[in-house]
Design a protein around this motif. Structure first.
Motif, PDB file in Angstrom:
ATOM      1  N   VAL A   7      38.283  59.938 -10.678  1.00  0.00           N
ATOM      2  CA  VAL A   7      36.950  59.470 -11.055  1.00  0.00           C
ATOM      3  C   VAL A   7      36.628  59.999 -12.455  1.00  0.00           C
ATOM      4  O   VAL A   7      36.642  61.217 -12.672  1.00  0.00           O
ATOM      5  CB  VAL A   7      35.865  59.959 -10.069  1.00  0.00           C
ATOM      6  CG1 VAL A   7      34.506  59.378 -10.432  1.00  0.00           C
ATOM      7  CG2 VAL A   7      36.234  59.624  -8.637  1.00  0.00           C
ATOM      8  N   ARG A  65      42.178  64.267  -5.092  1.00  0.00           N
ATOM      9  CA  ARG A  65      41.019  63.635  -5.729  1.00  0.00           C
ATOM     10  C   ARG A  65      40.498  64.520  -6.859  1.00  0.00           C
ATOM     11  O   ARG A  65      40.232  65.701  -6.648  1.00  0.00           O
ATOM     12  CB  ARG A  65      39.927  63.395  -4.685  1.00  0.00           C
ATOM     13  CG  ARG A  65      38.653  62.771  -5.254  1.00  0.00           C
ATOM     14  CD  ARG A  65      37.683  62.482  -4.112  1.00  0.00           C
ATOM     15  NE  ARG A  65      36.340  62.191  -4.570  1.00  0.00           N
ATOM     16  CZ  ARG A  65      35.899  60.977  -4.904  1.00  0.00           C
ATOM     17  NH1 ARG A  65      36.696  59.940  -4.822  1.00  0.00           N
ATOM     18  NH2 ARG A  65      34.666  60.795  -5.293  1.00  0.00           N
ATOM     19  N   THR A  66      40.375  63.942  -8.029  1.00  0.00           N
ATOM     20  CA  THR A  66      39.948  64.694  -9.203  1.00  0.00           C
ATOM     21  C   THR A  66      38.800  63.970  -9.889  1.00  0.00           C
ATOM     22  O   THR A  66      38.872  62.767 -10.149  1.00  0.00           O
ATOM     23  CB  THR A  66      41.119  64.850 -10.210  1.00  0.00           C
ATOM     24  OG1 THR A  66      42.182  65.557  -9.557  1.00  0.00           O
ATOM     25  CG2 THR A  66      40.694  65.601 -11.449  1.00  0.00           C
ATOM     26  N   VAL A  67      37.730  64.729 -10.126  1.00  0.00           N
ATOM     27  CA  VAL A  67      36.601  64.210 -10.890  1.00  0.00           C
ATOM     28  C   VAL A  67      36.717  64.765 -12.307  1.00  0.00           C
ATOM     29  O   VAL A  67      36.711  65.979 -12.507  1.00  0.00           O
ATOM     30  CB  VAL A  67      35.261  64.646 -10.254  1.00  0.00           C
ATOM     31  CG1 VAL A  67      34.087  64.203 -11.128  1.00  0.00           C
ATOM     32  CG2 VAL A  67      35.127  64.093  -8.840  1.00  0.00           C
ATOM     33  N   LEU A 120      28.202  66.846  -8.245  1.00  0.00           N
ATOM     34  CA  LEU A 120      29.402  67.647  -8.532  1.00  0.00           C
ATOM     35  C   LEU A 120      29.593  68.738  -7.481  1.00  0.00           C
ATOM     36  O   LEU A 120      30.710  68.985  -7.020  1.00  0.00           O
ATOM     37  CB  LEU A 120      29.301  68.282  -9.927  1.00  0.00           C
ATOM     38  CG  LEU A 120      29.452  67.318 -11.116  1.00  0.00           C
ATOM     39  CD1 LEU A 120      29.195  68.038 -12.435  1.00  0.00           C
ATOM     40  CD2 LEU A 120      30.835  66.669 -11.124  1.00  0.00           C
ATOM     41  N   ALA A 165      33.876  60.792 -15.107  1.00  0.00           N
ATOM     42  CA  ALA A 165      32.442  61.040 -14.940  1.00  0.00           C
ATOM     43  C   ALA A 165      31.752  61.405 -16.252  1.00  0.00           C
ATOM     44  O   ALA A 165      31.543  62.588 -16.545  1.00  0.00           O
ATOM     45  CB  ALA A 165      32.248  62.140 -13.884  1.00  0.00           C
ATOM     46  N   SER A 183      37.193  67.913  -3.668  1.00  0.00           N
ATOM     47  CA  SER A 183      37.637  67.344  -4.946  1.00  0.00           C
ATOM     48  C   SER A 183      37.848  68.457  -5.968  1.00  0.00           C
ATOM     49  O   SER A 183      37.177  69.485  -5.929  1.00  0.00           O
ATOM     50  CB  SER A 183      36.587  66.394  -5.526  1.00  0.00           C
ATOM     51  OG  SER A 183      36.362  65.328  -4.667  1.00  0.00           O
ATOM     52  N   ALA A 197      31.956  57.095 -12.843  1.00  0.00           N
ATOM     53  CA  ALA A 197      30.682  57.572 -12.290  1.00  0.00           C
ATOM     54  C   ALA A 197      29.691  57.746 -13.429  1.00  0.00           C
ATOM     55  O   ALA A 197      29.960  58.498 -14.378  1.00  0.00           O
ATOM     56  CB  ALA A 197      30.885  58.894 -11.557  1.00  0.00           C
ATOM     57  N   GLU A 202      30.876  67.039  -4.347  1.00  0.00           N
ATOM     58  CA  GLU A 202      32.291  66.657  -4.523  1.00  0.00           C
ATOM     59  C   GLU A 202      33.187  67.880  -4.345  1.00  0.00           C
ATOM     60  O   GLU A 202      34.219  67.824  -3.690  1.00  0.00           O
ATOM     61  CB  GLU A 202      32.510  66.060  -5.920  1.00  0.00           C
ATOM     62  CG  GLU A 202      32.029  64.636  -6.057  1.00  0.00           C
ATOM     63  CD  GLU A 202      32.946  63.650  -5.330  1.00  0.00           C
ATOM     64  OE1 GLU A 202      34.128  63.950  -5.132  1.00  0.00           O
ATOM     65  OE2 GLU A 202      32.449  62.581  -4.950  1.00  0.00           O
ATOM     66  N   ILE A 231      37.211  69.523  -9.672  1.00  0.00           N
ATOM     67  CA  ILE A 231      36.289  69.137 -10.742  1.00  0.00           C
ATOM     68  C   ILE A 231      36.863  69.666 -12.057  1.00  0.00           C
ATOM     69  O   ILE A 231      36.907  70.876 -12.291  1.00  0.00           O
ATOM     70  CB  ILE A 231      34.866  69.731 -10.510  1.00  0.00           C
ATOM     71  CG1 ILE A 231      34.389  69.507  -9.055  1.00  0.00           C
ATOM     72  CG2 ILE A 231      33.881  69.124 -11.504  1.00  0.00           C
ATOM     73  CD1 ILE A 231      34.235  68.070  -8.647  1.00  0.00           C
TER      74      ILE A 231
END
Ligand code: SAM
Length: 172
Positions: free
Chosen positions: A29, A120-122, A89, A31, A97, A56, A92, A99
């Motif tokens: 994602v 999963r990585t933001v 955040l 962001a 996730s 996002a 998540e 971050i």
């Protein structure tokens, strides 16, 4: 001896692309949660499509307009609306996730040393003039920096985000 380079035709390129957009894979994602310039959002949306990431963004009218204006794709990447960046955040992170901040920071790893995302990585991007807000820095699991050797202080945020997205996606 030189090798002649033949540029692929649009038809050949098209045959190597998806016929439909990525589903919301949720693996990557991008962001840009504190955007200032709409044009950068359009650029990031296009990179998200290329690497199979989601975008996002805050739920502002001007952001929607910028994305619509900057969208050159028939089927744009999936877009999530985030009204409270800090809470999102934190949620998540609590949900597992990673971050990752994209920022010029002492603790940052260099882009070349960043492994592709295994969970999963933001990917958090900063405001175009003030960077990632201090309160959000506390929510990062780590940061990545793109080395620079020129006179400029920083890269354009969409360029920085696109480079990191490609590395996280394992496409470079
Ligand atoms: C124009 S820069 C912000 C400028 C700078 N951080 C400041 O506070 O004055 C906007 C965003 O682009 C990203 N960025 C730009 N250049 C970068 C680089 N060389 N390495 C990592 N991130 C970068 C970061 O997310 C940064 O917050």
């Amino acid at each position: 001896m030189t090798t002649a380079i033949r540029v692929r035709t649009p038809k050949e390129i098209r045959s190597n692309r998806r016929s439909r957009r990525h589903r919301c894979w949720g693996h990557l994602v991008a962001a840009p949660l504190w955007p200032m310039h709409g044009v950068n959002l359009g650029t990031l949306l296009r990179t998200c499509d290329a690497v199979g990431a989601c975008l996002a963004v805050p739920p502002f009218g001007w952001v929607d307009e910028a994305l619509a204006r900057g969208n050159t794709l028939r089927q744009p990447a999936c877009v999530h609306r985030v009204s409270n960046p800090l809470r999102w955040l934190a949620e998540e992170r609590a949900g597992g996730s990673r971050i990752l901040g994209v920022e010029l920071a002492d603790e940052a790893v260099r882009l070349a040393d960043l492994p592709s995302a295994r969970k999963r990585t933001v990917m958090v991007l900063g405001h175009e003039s003030t960077g990632i807000p201090p309160e959000a820095l506390d929510l990062l699991d780590g940061a990545v920096e793109i080395p620079m050797v020129g006179t400029g202080m920083s890269l354009n945020v969409a360029v920085a985000g696109s480079l990191v997205l490609y590395k996280l996606a394992g496409l470079i």
